[in-house]
Design an enzyme around this catalytic site. Structure first.
Site, PDB file in Angstrom:
ATOM      1  N   GLY A  54       0.901  -1.119   0.059  1.00  0.00           N
ATOM      2  CA  GLY A  54       0.093   0.026   0.012  1.00  0.00           C
ATOM      3  C   GLY A  54       0.770   1.284  -0.162  1.00  0.00           C
ATOM      4  CB  CYS A  81       5.279  -3.950   0.145  1.00  0.00           C
ATOM      5  SG  CYS A  81       6.211  -2.544  -0.208  1.00  0.00           S
ATOM      6  CD  GLU A 192       2.516  -8.453  -5.286  1.00  0.00           C
ATOM      7  OE1 GLU A 192       2.113  -7.328  -4.863  1.00  0.00           O
ATOM      8  OE2 GLU A 192       3.136  -9.299  -4.460  1.00  0.00           O
ATOM      9  CB  SER A 244     -22.110 -10.655 -25.078  1.00  0.00           C
ATOM     10  OG  SER A 244     -20.877 -11.291 -24.779  1.00  0.00           O
ATOM     11  N   GLY A 245     -21.848 -12.853 -27.463  1.00  0.00           N
ATOM     12  CA  GLY A 245     -20.674 -13.667 -28.575  1.00  0.00           C
ATOM     13  C   GLY A 245     -19.238 -13.630 -27.987  1.00  0.00           C
ATOM     14  N   GLY A 246     -19.106 -13.306 -26.574  1.00  0.00           N
ATOM     15  CA  GLY A 246     -17.895 -13.426 -26.034  1.00  0.00           C
ATOM     16  C   GLY A 246     -17.696 -14.602 -25.182  1.00  0.00           C
ATOM     17  CB  VAL A 247     -14.369 -16.040 -23.585  1.00  0.00           C
ATOM     18  CG1 VAL A 247     -14.227 -17.330 -22.870  1.00  0.00           C
ATOM     19  CG2 VAL A 247     -13.719 -16.080 -24.892  1.00  0.00           C
ATOM     20  CG  ASP A 248     -15.938 -13.002 -20.004  1.00  0.00           C
ATOM     21  OD1 ASP A 248     -14.949 -13.796 -19.818  1.00  0.00           O
ATOM     22  OD2 ASP A 248     -15.816 -11.566 -19.876  1.00  0.00           O
ATOM     23  CB  SER A 249     -21.989 -14.213 -22.497  1.00  0.00           C
ATOM     24  OG  SER A 249     -21.468 -14.298 -23.710  1.00  0.00           O
ATOM     25  CB  ALA A 250     -19.454 -18.666 -24.574  1.00  0.00           C
ATOM     26  CE  LYS A 390     -11.891 -12.298 -20.683  1.00  0.00           C
ATOM     27  NZ  LYS A 390     -13.295 -12.271 -21.064  1.00  0.00           N
TER      28      LYS A 390
END
Length: 535
Positions: A54, A81, A192, A244-250, A390
């Site tokens: 932070g 940190c 990270e 929507s045609g995208g990966v997430d909704s599929a 993703k």
């Protein structure tokens, strides 16, 4: 119940990456603001805590403090940190400004004696690969040097009682600390980020070896848990899911279908804001190939009417989100009693919309999937991907058997091309952008670059006009911006270093084939400070 780690966010720009790196070790974790209600954090039943970095100094008035429940729990703690400094400050150590601030790459030396400490987070680093059982490892014969990424202006001047120095660097005499008796550790550097190559192994050692988490959070496990959660939530209810045609909704649709079968009806809305030929591809994949119930709705005129005269990007997103919701509501009435709406919200959407409750987090952009439903809508949300990045979404989709061409399709924003036109939306501008975008993607695929970049698209700036020449006449036209990025997690991104010849070819085709375009430029911005999408 899956073993889990709770990450407390003290404001570092890198905090979301901690969650990603821990999950890469197949250990589940969740991110909370440092001042989140104790009941909410402990409801996770964590097996350990990670305290993020932070921008504050622990000795300054008003600086974020360490919640009492962290130490009272007796669970293992890893401070990074600011988190390390906070741990030391609360346990009797001393933190002060460093004579020399340290930002960037550094080399630390891990003390030889460190490898003799039971459950040390560094014990496995001298091995070719990480192993969860480290009880029989032999320590190395000399100090181990490790490349890391530093970003700090303070340092620990005095150790808390019971702690020892585990590592040092030229500028940080105390670069890592540990108290094996209490299972507490601190790192001055950031494990990270990618600039700490073995950071994932360190986080795995803490989560698996120190906290005792079983590394079972795999795609198959995620599917199993998600299916059970969806069934428990939905019961005998009916669900609609917007494609929507995208990966997430599929992947969302496939997960919900796996869980409740014909209780799911997918609704595909042709908004007029989609990429070239995308509507036909969606219908073919889900209705014909996967056998999922699908209702296709033509709503181009509705969306264009709603967006008429609108130029503000946040207003576009909100209006489109509201229109989607209302169309779902309308179509649901035709289907009968619908109880749930499934959405493809993923973790970066939540973080960028400040939806995790991160204290002081700024809203980067309003995502149409985040922020709650209108109060008069009767649907309850089903969001099985809400805690996934993703790449994890793609892994789950692959395990569900979705086609590779769909899974590796570049991300596409829910509001579609509306957020890739930097002004008012008109049909002519949509057609211009669609044509330019199709040329760009086609040439990337032909040259073998499509799968080498994480996301590529064209942006239309209708108001950035310039003079061009067509034949012997001059014309005044619009500007197309090409954007291609490389990224693993979409929280940070760098511009793809596409070959100059490829960019020249794409530019020439767009200028020759797309009417009213007189200039093509390539976006070299990183995220941060820019976002991947322009709006």
């Amino acid at each position: 119940m899956t073993d889990a780690i709770a990450i407390l966010d003290f404001g570092s720009q890198y905090t979301p990456l901690i969650a990603r790196r821990v999950r890469e070790q197949h250990v589940y974790c969740e991110l909370y603001a440092w001042d989140a209600p104790v009941e909410r954090v402990l409801a996770l039943r964590p097996k350990g805590f990670i305290l993020s970095g932070g921008p504050a100094s622990v000795y300054e008035p008003g600086a974020p403090t360490l919640p009492a429940y962290v130490l009272d729990s007796g669970l293992p703690v890893l401070g990074i940190c600011y988190g390390m400094q906070l741990l030391a400050h609360n346990l009797g150590g001393a933190v002060a400004p460093s004579a020399k601030r340290e930002y960037g790459p550094a080399v630390i030396e891990i003390q030889h004696s460190t490898f003799k400490i039971s459950n040390s987070i560094f014990q496995a680093l001298h091995l070719p690969s990480v192993k969860s059982d480290i009880s029989n490892l032999q320590p190395p014969t000399s100090n181990l040097k490790l490349s890391v990424w530093m970003s700090h202006g303070d340092r620990i001047e005095r150790l808390p009682p019971g702690f020892t120095i585990l590592a040092h660097s030229d500028n940080s005499p105390i670069a890592a600390i540990g108290c094996a008796a209490r299972n507490m550790y601190g790192l001055q550097f950031h494990p990270e980020v990618k600039h700490t190559p073995q950071g994932g192994e360190i986080l795995r050692a803490f989560a698996v070896d120190v906290c005792g988490c079983a590394p079972t959070w795999t795609p198959d496990n995620i599917i199993e848990q998600s299916v059970a959660a969806i069934r428990a939530q939905v019961g005998e209810g009916q669900v609609v899911c917007g494609l929507s045609g995208g990966v997430d909704s599929a992947v969302t649709a496939a997960l919900v279908h796996r869980a409740v079968g014909n209780q799911l009806t997918c609704i595909f809305v042709d908004t007029g804001l989609l990429r070239q030929a995308e509507g036909e591809q969606v219908v073919q994949t889900f209705h014909q190939a996967l056998g999922i119930k699908l209702v296709a709705v033509h709503a181009v005129e509705e969306f264009l009417g709603t967006l008429h005269g609108v130029t503000d990007p946040a207003a576009k997103r909100k209006l489109i989100g509201e229109k989607f919701i209302r169309i779902f509501e309308r179509e649901a009435r035709k289907l009968g009693q619908i109880n749930f709406l499934a959405q493809g919200t993923i973790y970066p959407d939540v973080i960028e919309s400040a939806g995790t409750g991160r204290s002081g987090a700024a809203i980067i952009k309003h995502h149409h999937n985040v922020g709650g439903l209108p109060p008069d809508l009767g649907f309850k949300l089903v969001e099985p991907l809400r805690n996934l990045f993703k790449d994890q979404v793609r892994q789950v989709g692959q395990a569900l058997g979705l086609p590779q061409r769909l899974l590796w399709r570049h991300p596409f924003p829910g509001p579609g091309l509306a957020v890739r036109i930097l002004d008012e939306i008109t049909w002519e501008r949509l057609e211009t952008l669609r044509a330019a975008d199709a040329i760009f993607l086609h040439e990337l695929e032909t040259a073998g670059w499509y799968e080498q970049v994480a996301q590529a698209f064209a942006v239309l700036s209708p108001t950035t006009r310039s003079t061009g020449v067509a034949g012997d006449a001059s014309k005044f036209g619009q500007t197309i911006i090409l954007r291609a990025v490389v990224t693993d997690d979409y929280m940070t991104a760098a511009p793809a270093q596409l070959p100059y010849d490829l960019l020249t070819l794409v530019s020439a085709r767009i200028l020759n084939e797309v009417p009213n375009v007189t200039r093509v430029v390539y976006d070299l911005s990183t995220k941060p400070p820019a976002t991947i999408e322009w709006l």
